[in-house]
Every structure is written in structure tokens, then in C-alpha cells.
Design an enzyme around this catalytic site. Structure first.
Site, mmCIF file in Angstrom:
data_model
loop_
_atom_site.group_PDB
_atom_site.id
_atom_site.type_symbol
_atom_site.label_atom_id
_atom_site.label_comp_id
_atom_site.label_asym_id
_atom_site.label_seq_id
_atom_site.Cartn_x
_atom_site.Cartn_y
_atom_site.Cartn_z
ATOM 1 N N LEU A 496 0.813 -1.216 0.000
ATOM 2 C CA LEU A 496 0.000 0.000 0.000
ATOM 3 C C LEU A 496 0.840 1.257 0.000
ATOM 4 O O LEU A 496 0.431 2.305 -0.468
ATOM 5 C CB LEU A 496 -0.920 0.008 1.223
ATOM 6 C CG LEU A 496 -1.919 -1.138 1.342
ATOM 7 C CD1 LEU A 496 -2.691 -1.011 2.632
ATOM 8 C CD2 LEU A 496 -2.857 -1.167 0.157
ATOM 9 N N GLY A 497 2.016 1.175 0.590
ATOM 10 C CA GLY A 497 2.885 2.345 0.671
ATOM 11 C C GLY A 497 4.254 1.940 1.149
ATOM 12 O O GLY A 497 4.503 0.788 1.522
ATOM 13 N N LYS A 498 5.198 2.882 1.094
ATOM 14 C CA LYS A 498 6.564 2.600 1.502
ATOM 15 C C LYS A 498 7.143 3.835 2.150
ATOM 16 O O LYS A 498 6.735 4.964 1.868
ATOM 17 C CB LYS A 498 7.409 2.183 0.313
ATOM 18 C CG LYS A 498 7.395 3.169 -0.845
ATOM 19 C CD LYS A 498 7.961 2.553 -2.084
ATOM 20 C CE LYS A 498 7.833 3.533 -3.264
ATOM 21 N NZ LYS A 498 8.259 2.944 -4.510
ATOM 22 N N GLY A 499 8.096 3.624 3.031
ATOM 23 C CA GLY A 499 8.684 4.726 3.753
ATOM 24 C C GLY A 499 10.155 4.491 4.003
ATOM 25 O O GLY A 499 10.783 3.604 3.419
ATOM 26 N N GLU A 500 10.721 5.275 4.897
ATOM 27 C CA GLU A 500 12.158 5.222 5.143
ATOM 28 C C GLU A 500 12.584 3.901 5.754
ATOM 29 O O GLU A 500 13.628 3.361 5.445
ATOM 30 C CB GLU A 500 12.542 6.390 6.066
ATOM 31 C CG GLU A 500 14.008 6.404 6.471
ATOM 32 C CD GLU A 500 14.934 6.570 5.281
ATOM 33 O OE1 GLU A 500 16.084 6.088 5.358
ATOM 34 O OE2 GLU A 500 14.514 7.152 4.273
ATOM 35 N N VAL A 504 4.228 -0.735 3.896
ATOM 36 C CA VAL A 504 2.923 -1.052 4.467
ATOM 37 C C VAL A 504 2.180 -1.911 3.456
ATOM 38 O O VAL A 504 2.093 -1.556 2.283
ATOM 39 C CB VAL A 504 2.132 0.236 4.778
ATOM 40 C CG1 VAL A 504 0.762 -0.106 5.341
ATOM 41 C CG2 VAL A 504 2.896 1.099 5.754
ATOM 42 N N LYS A 521 2.599 -2.991 8.850
ATOM 43 C CA LYS A 521 3.815 -2.221 8.644
ATOM 44 C C LYS A 521 4.989 -3.170 8.813
ATOM 45 O O LYS A 521 5.225 -3.708 9.908
ATOM 46 C CB LYS A 521 3.885 -1.081 9.658
ATOM 47 C CG LYS A 521 4.922 -0.042 9.331
ATOM 48 C CD LYS A 521 4.730 1.210 10.174
ATOM 49 C CE LYS A 521 5.705 2.302 9.752
ATOM 50 N NZ LYS A 521 5.495 3.537 10.520
ATOM 51 N N ASP A 626 6.626 14.259 13.983
ATOM 52 C CA ASP A 626 6.485 14.075 12.530
ATOM 53 C C ASP A 626 5.036 14.280 12.112
ATOM 54 O O ASP A 626 4.535 13.588 11.238
ATOM 55 C CB ASP A 626 6.959 12.676 12.120
ATOM 56 C CG ASP A 626 7.215 12.585 10.609
ATOM 57 O OD1 ASP A 626 7.241 13.635 9.950
ATOM 58 O OD2 ASP A 626 7.381 11.465 10.109
#
Length: 864
Positions: A496-500, A504, A521, A626
Site C-alpha cells: 500500500l505504501g513505503k517509507g524510510e 505497508v 507495517k 512528525d
């Protein structure tokens, strides 16, 4: 009948009155010496109370001392008196009376004023070339006549008196000089105005050069400078396509006035420079200074070319040629990829780069793809559609040839193998290391197999991971023990998404009698130290105790065991947020395939939800650090939940936290004191909340447009702040502006912000019911923390940067207060989260299992 007779009698009486109405006396002509009194009179018969009006040269004369004398019952006389006659009193006079809409006038008379001469034509200023002859004219009249004129030029008498009108012939002068004329008659002498002879010179350069209505056409306007005592006839426009290189376009000569000109055919999103000079009879003025301007962006003028694909059962890859700058007409926002399957349009995708990769290539068989380039203004034309087929015609022909060759070879091998098998069967059975393969031949051949021992092609099942295997501290293990969920109960889906620190994924959690859709996550696979894992699990530990409708809640923690790896991968299980993150939702309201309108009530409600969630966190002594629209999620009820606590810290002592080590921080959301000293408090979260409010009202734009991350601190220390977004009420901007005080204790608390926003929301007019909102979900290509699943749908003057004041401010705190130094040009929206796809590769490739490249960076996150 009687009424009709009465009307007729009245009409007859009025008719008789009108026909009997007449002036018995008209004013007489008068010749009056200037300064004496003049008196005019007239008399009218036939009205009981007439209103007699005096007229002069066609205009009504207003008099405060007009007299009426009653001569008879229907006969009246009146007078008009001028006590001291002047030249302006000379003219034609008469009387008027209105009777039933008809105007009756007396005979006219003239007042002639005797006195010193009166100038009918005075000498006018003259502009001429040096030494060029010119004429001067002067006309004066009496009475009495005759009138004679005498000229004076440069203080010197020219000749003697001559009859009026008089013309003076001047052979020429080389410098500016003054002149006038005298007129005399029997009553005395009059002196005209003083005129000036000007020498024509070159004009000055134009001023106030500015551009209006900049688009494909541009209107240039300017103010002419000193004309040099000569009318300007033309102006010359010079234009270059760049203020630096000065690549000149052909000069354009235009007639003036008006002092403006429309230039057509300009390229969008391009820099131009322009300057102007103007011409009179003498010559051309100097050019004005160069004026630099930029045309606005527009939609791309061309479609991307060479759209090709590479299809396997596991993956579909699409590539296309990037547009040239002159075709793009702006800054590239994204490439929009739309596709059709089975005659039905599917949800489009957005990509920053000119390529796209999709897993599961088989699901795209017989789909049609088109691509278009998009700027902030909109999307350009679509490319030619490309049909996704298993193979091209050439590949199909080659495969057929190879198939026939393989088939013939296979038949030969089968024939030889069958012959050998027949020989073996007829000879004898043979014992193998796995048992008896064949029995001795009999009347009926039966093939049997008895296994001596079994084996498995897969390795032994990995044991279930526990918290003890992570190497984390005991306190953290104790907090997470009761929320640990076995991995076997989870079924992971697409990203669904990606981060540092990871990705997810959509997942389903098996319950007793059903399954629940969740978001998981997953820590990045190449982060393998205990400290990194502990950092991820601390976020889960914070969330374990959260119980608030505006703060995302923890469902559980699971551990994914990896072969030949010492440490498992932690997975934090969270509620599935149907509508994704707030930033993407706001962005799609402007830039989606079907943009939708968000009412002010809805936007203020989003802010209220965030403020309530942050007030709850601050009451739990949690500093988020954040807070941003990207880290706020929307559930199925359109309620905002604060999420992503990767940078959060619990305050155990005091009311602040000092960042002790280097980490990646969101610069444009960080408070001034945090940038300066790495100190974080609840007040620094209030600063970030103000920036999040700005994001909400700006519908997802990047804060501080046009200001680089490296410039943010200097920008803020000068007193500059985010400008009021378009369509943002002053009341809302005042609230967010109060969050950016340079002195932390001058900022409002979250409790106070809730009260302000709640009062503001209650005062807004009700919003009429509308259609359910729709927006395009970018199917895992959005950096959203906890994104929505694929195909998800959902049912005055700006304040300037001024010094902040508050009660109890210390003297040293006032050093932060600096006035505004100007404003910054807003240059666009927030495109950070429309990202290029990452190819999913094996462990030996350049990408991790979660599809997050090592080179992935957020442009608004820097090391501090």
C-alpha cells in the site's frame, strides 16, 4: 355626459389662456462700460403667477435678486440685474415661461461690455527645431474698437502696435524663450498669458513597464517618459527568450498611443525579457531597463511517444519516451497511465518516471494502455493505445517454429524410450534402491511401485518466532507480549505504501470465525540490527496504550521468520484505513481523474480531528515530531486519525526532548527552535500542526513553495511564514499563524486550538448534501504510511509576517522577533508522493523484498 362637458370646458379655458399668453415687453440691447451696472427687463400677460426664467447664450441664469412687479391681475414684469459688468457677462439674453409643457420665449437682447480689450485667442506654447521659423498669433476684441496688438519676445518688444488679430513671424531661435502680447483700445491695455518656445529634443526612455494577462498572449503596458516637446509616434519593443542569454526575437514597432501592445505566440512556462524605446520627430529614446517575466504553465502539447511493453507471467513493464521541455509546457507533475480491460475503464496510475512495473503480469492480458503527461495545469493528449498480448507476432511465429522442432525431437525420443522399455519389461524385473520396480512377467503386465523411504522437496518448516529472539530490552518485550500475533494468522497482500524504514502492506488477519482486513507495517528487510528493530517496535509500544477515536490504534505485533537470518522481521498490525492518508486525499481532490470539492466545513473538521488526536497524545506525554498530512489517516467514516509514530518520543522527565543523534527529519514541518537546537516539545508539535492546517487549506500543496530545505531556517529567522492559501478565510489563517510564533510558549495549546476550531466550525453555514466523493487511489505508488487499498473509493488580505507578542515574554526571547522581509512566489503543488515504481527483485538484485530502493529519499526530509 356631464363629466365630458366639464373636461371640454376646462380644455377651452386652458386653450384660451395659452392663446392669450404673450410677452408684452422684451429685454433691450445694452452697451455697458466694464464695471458698471446692467439691467434687463421683460413682462408677460396671461398667467396669474408666472415663473419667468432668464436665459443667457442658451443656459439658465441663476439669480438671487430677481424681482417681480404685478402690473395687472394676470400681467407681471421682472428684471435681471448685473451689478458690475465684466467681459464674461457679455452675451445674448431672453426670458422663458413654461405653460402646460410648452415654452414661450421673449425676443432676445445683447449685452455688450465696453472696456479694455478681451483676448479671443491668446498665444500658445510652441515646440520647434533649433533655428526653424514659426508664427505666433494673438487676437483681442473690444468694444470699443479698434484694438491693437504689440508683441514681446524674450523680454524685447518686437515692432509696434498692429491691428488685431496679429501674427508675429519668428525666423527661429536656438534656445527656449518666453513671449506674450499686449492689446490696447480707448479704454486701456490688456496683457495675454505668457507662452514658451520649446526646442524639440530626444524623448526619455519609457517607465513603469509591466506585463499583464500573461498566458500564450501577453499584454505589455508602459508609461511614456518625457516626450521631448514632440508627440511620440511609435515605440519599438525588443524581446528575448531568456533573461540571461538574451536570445533576441525580431524587434516589433508599434504605433502609439495607446501605450500597450499584445504579444502573441509565447511558449508556456518560459522565461522572457522585454524592453522598450519610443520615437518622436527628433529620434529615438534610450531603451528602458530589461523586464524579466515568466509565462505560466499549461498542459503538455504532445503525447508521450514509443509506448512499449515487456510482458511475463510475473511482471508487466511499460516504458515510453519522456517529453521534451518545449512539449511539456511546464514542470512535470506525473505521467498518467490509463488502461482498459474487457471494455471497461480501470483506475488510472500516476508515475514520476517514464516507466512502470506491475507485478502479476498475467492479469493484464488483452488490456489496452495509454499514457499522458501532466503538469499542474492538467494533462496533455493521450498516446496511441497499446494492446497487451502474451507475445508479438514475430515471437509467436518463432515459438511455433521451435514448437514443431521440439515436437519432432520429442517423438523420436519417446519412440526410442518406448523400445527400450519394452525390452526391459520382457526381460525381468529389477530391484532398485527404492524397492521393486517391476514384478516378473506374467499373463498380465502390471506396473507397481513400493517406496523404501520418502523425501520432501521443501525444507523443514521454520519455527515460530518469539520476542526473545529479537534482542530487545525486557521492558519492551513485556509491553508487547500480550499483543503478539502468530505469523500463521496473517495473509499478506499487495503493498500500500513505503517509507524510510519499510513498507505497508494490505493483509487479512484470521479470526475465530472470520478474517479482518488490516494494514501491516513491515520493517525493511535489509535493516537487520537489534537497534533498528527496537526502533520499529517502540512505535508499536506507544500505540498499545492509545485509545482515542482520532489516534490510530494497535491491533498487534507479528514476527516474520526468515531462512538463514538470525533476526525475524517485525510486523506492526494496524487498522486498515479505507481512504488512505490525508495528504493523498487532498491532492486527489485537485489532481485526480475526477476532482471533487471539499467544503470548508469538511476541511475544518479534518483539522479538529487532528487537534483532538494531538491533544490526547500530549496528555500522554508523547511528542509526535512528525505531524503532517501524510501521517494522518482517513477511516471509512472520513474521520482523521493521527498515525506514524516512527519519530515519537515519550517524555519521562521535564517537558522537552533533545535530539541527540543524526536522523532524518521533515524540515518544512519542524519548529524554529527545533531546527536551531534539536529541542522538541509539545509546542513544536503545535508548530507542525499549523503547517498541517496550511496543507489542508492548500489541498496538499508543498509548504513553503519555492524555498529549498537548506533555506528554511534563514527564511523563518527573518520572520517569514507560510502565506495565506487561496480561498482560506482570515479566521482560519489567523489560527494557523498563531502556531508559528518564534517563542514556543506564545503558541496556543492543543486544547485552546480545539476550542478555536470548534467555535469556527459551529459558526459555518451548513453544507448542502453532495454526491459521494471519488478519488483515484494510486495502488501502492503513494508514500502514505498506511494507504488505502487498490481501487478504493470513498462514498481579505493575508496576514503578513509580524512580530509575535505574549504575556511574560523574557527579554532574550524578543531577539527572535524580526519583521517581514517580503513574500515568496508560490510555484506549485506537492508532488513528493507521486513516485516512480520500484521493481521487485530477488535478494541478489538491487532492491529489497518490499520494493523500496536503497536510493529512495524524500525531498523534504534531511539529516539534521
Amino acid at each position: 355626459m356631464e363629466i365630458h362637458l366639464w373636461i371640454v370646458l376646462i380644455f377651452v379655458q386652458h386653450t384660451r389662456g395659452f392663446h392669450g399668453l404673450r410677452f408684452t415687453k422684451s429685454p433691450a440691447n445694452l452697451t455697458v462700460t466694464q464695471g458698471n451696472m446692467a439691467r434687463l427687463g421683460c413682462a408677460i400677460e396671461g398667467l396669474s403667477e408666472p415663473e419667468i426664467v432668464w436665459m443667457k447664450d442658451g443656459e439658465k441664469v441663476y439669480s438671487t435678486d430677481q424681482m417681480y412687479i404685478n402690473l395687472d391681475p394676470h400681467h407681471w414684469e421682472t428684471f435681471h440685474t448685473v451689478k458690475s459688468v465684466q467681459q464674461q457677462d457679455a452675451g445674448k439674453y431672453w426670458c422663458e415661461v413654461e405653460n402646460y409643457g410648452a415654452i414661450i420665449s421673449s425676443e432676445p437682447a445683447w449685452i455688450t461690455v465696453e472696456g479694455v480689450p478681451h483676448f479671443v485667442l491668446e498665444p500658445q506654447d510652441v515646440a520647434t527645431f533649433p533655428g526653424a521659423p514659426f508664427n505666433l498669433t494673438c487676437t483681442a476684441v473690444g468694444p470699443p474698437e479698434p484694438v491693437e496688438v504689440l508683441w514681446w519676445l524674450g523680454g524685447v518688444m518686437k515692432g509696434d502696435f498692429t491691428p488685431s488679430p496679429s501674427v508675429l513671424i519668428v525666423p527661429g531661435v536656438n534656445d527656449s524663450i518666453k513671449f506674450y502680447c499686449e492689446a490696447k483700445n480707448a479704454k486701456g491695455v490688456s496683457v495675454s498669458r505668457t507662452g514658451t518656445v520649446y526646442i524639440k529634443v530626444l524623448p526619455d526612455s519609457p517607465t513603469a513597464l509591466h506585463v499583464d494577462q500573461v498566458s500564450d498572449n501577453m499584454t505589455l503596458m508602459w508609461t511614456p517618459g518625457f516626450t521631448g516637446y514632440s508627440s511620440l509616434s511609435t515605440c519599438t519593443i525588443q524581446m528575448s527568450s531568456s533573461s540571461r542569454k538574451k536570445l533576441k526575437r525580431p524587434d516589433k514597432e508599434v504605433s502609439v498611443p495607446p501605450f500597450q501592445h499584445t504579444i502573441e505566440g509565447l511558449r508556456s512556462h518560459s522565461n522572457y525579457s522585454v524592453r522598450i524605446r519610443c520615437d518622436n520627430e527628433v529620434g529615438s529614446s534610450p531603451f528602458s531597463p530589461w523586464l524579466d517575466f515568466q509565462t505560466p504553465e499549461s498542459v503538455p502539447s504532445a503525447a508521450p511517444k514509443n509506448l512499449t511493453f515487456d510482458l511475463t507471467e510475473q511482471q508487466l513493464s511499460l516504458t515510453w519516451a519522456a517529453l521534451r521541455e518545449e512539449e511539456l509546457n511546464g514542470r512535470l507533475l506525473a505521467y498518467k497511465l490509463q488502461w482498459n480491460l474487457g471494455g471497461e475503464s480501470q483506475e488510472p496510475f500516476l508515475f514520476k518516471e517514464n516507466f512502470a512495473h506491475f507485478s502479476g503480469g498475467g492479469r493484464f492480458f488483452n488490456a489496452t494502455f495509454q499514457v499522458s503527461a501532466c503538469t499542474v495545469v492538467g494533462c496533455g493528449p493521450w498516446s496511441r493505445p497499446v494492446l497487451i498480448t502474451p507475445a508479438s507476432a514475430m515471437q509467436t511465429q518463432t515459438q511455433r517454429e521451435h514448437m514443431w522442432v521440439g515436437l519432432v525431437s520429442g517423438l523420436l525420443v519417446v519412440a526410442v524410450f518406448g523400445l527400450l522399455l519394452t525390452v526391459l519389461v520382457h526381460r525381468r524385473g529389477k530391484e532398485t534402491q527404492f524397492g521393486y520396480a517391476f514384478k516378473t512377467p506374467g499373463t498380465e503386465s502390471v506396473v507397481t511401485f513400493t517406496a523404501a523411504r520418502s523425501f520432501s522437496r521443501q525444507g523443514p518448516e521454520l519455527p515460530e518466532s518469539t520476542l526473545d529472539s529479537l534482542g530487545i530490552n525486557d521492558d519492551l518485550k513485556t509491553k508487547l507480549q500480550d499483543v503478539l500475533i502468530p505469523e500463521r494468522l496473517l495473509t499478506l497482500g499487495q503493498m500500500l505504501g513505503k517509507g524510510e524504514f519499510g513498507s505497508v502492506r494490505e493483509a487479512f488477519l484470521k479470526m475465530e470465525d472470520s478474517s479482518m482486513q488490516v494494514a501491516v507495517k513491515v520493517l525493511k528487510t535489509d535493516i537487520s540490527t537489534s537497534s533498528d528493530i527496537e526502533q520499529c517496535l517502540k512505535e508499536a509500544a506507544y500505540m498499545k496504550d492509545f485509545h482515542h477515536p482520532n489516534v490510530i490504534q494497535l491491533i498487534g505485533v507479528s514476527l516474520h521468520r526468515r531462512p538463514q537470518q538470525r533476526l525475524p522481521i517485525p510486523m506492526v498490525i494496524l487498522p486498515f484505513m479505507k481512504h488512505g492518508d490525508l495528504h493523498t486525499f487532498l491532492l486527489m481532490s485537485r489532481l485526480g481523474d475526477e476532482p471533487f470539492t471539499l467544503s470548508l466545513q469538511t476541511l475544518v473538521q479534518f483539522m479538529l480531528d487532528i487537534a483532538r488526536g494531538m491533544e490526547y497524545l500530549s496528555s500522554k506525554s508523547i511528542i509526535h515530531r512528525d505531524l503532517a498530512a501524510r501521517n494522518c489517516m482517513l477511516n471509512e467514516n472520513m474521520t482523521v486519525c493521527v498515525a506514524d509514530f516512527g519519530l515519537s518520543k515519550k517524555i519521562y522527565t521535564g517537558d522537552y526532548y533533545r535530539q541527540g543523534s543524526v536522523s532524518k527529519l521533515p524540515v518544512k514541518w519542524i519548529a524554529l527552535e527545533s531546527l536551531a537546537d534539536n529541542v522538541y516539545t509539545t509546542q513544536s508539535d503545535v508548530w507542525a500542526f499549523g503547517v498541517t492546517m496550511w496543507e489542508t487549506m492548500a489541498l496538499g500543496q508543498t509548504p513553503y513553495p519555492g524555498v529549498e530545505n537548506s533555506e528554511i531556517y534563514e527564511y523563518l529567522i527573518k520572520g517569514e511564514r507560510l502565506k495565506q492559501p487561496p480561498d482560506c478565510p482570515v479566521e482560519v489563517y489567523e489560527i494557523m499563524h498563531s502556531c508559528w510564533s518564534p517563542v514556543p510558549k506564545c503558541r496556543p495549546s492543543f486544547q485552546h486550538l480545539i476550542a478555536q476550531l470548534d467555535g469556527l466550525w459551529a459558526g459555518l453555514p451548513p453544507t448542502p448534501a453532495k454526491e459521494p466523493l471519488l478519488y483515484v487511489n494510486m495502488d501502492g505508488e503513494v508514500d502514505s504510511g498506511l494507504g488505502a487499498g487498490p481501487g478504493t473509493t470513498v462514498s481579505g488580505e493575508p496576514l503578513r509576517a509580524v512580530p509575535w507578542q505574549c504575556v511574560g515574554m523574557e527579554e532574550d526571547e524578543k531577539d527572535w522577533l524580526v519583521g517581514s522581509s517580503g513574500s515568496v512566489l508560490a510555484i506549485g503543488g506537492d508532488y513528493r508522493y507521486i513516485t516512480g515504481p520500484c521493481n521487485v527483485m530477488d535478494g541478489d538484485g538491487g532492491h529489497s523484498e518490499d520494493g523500496l530502493s536503497e536510493d529512495t529519499r524524500d525531498e523534504d526530509i534531511i539529516n539534521v
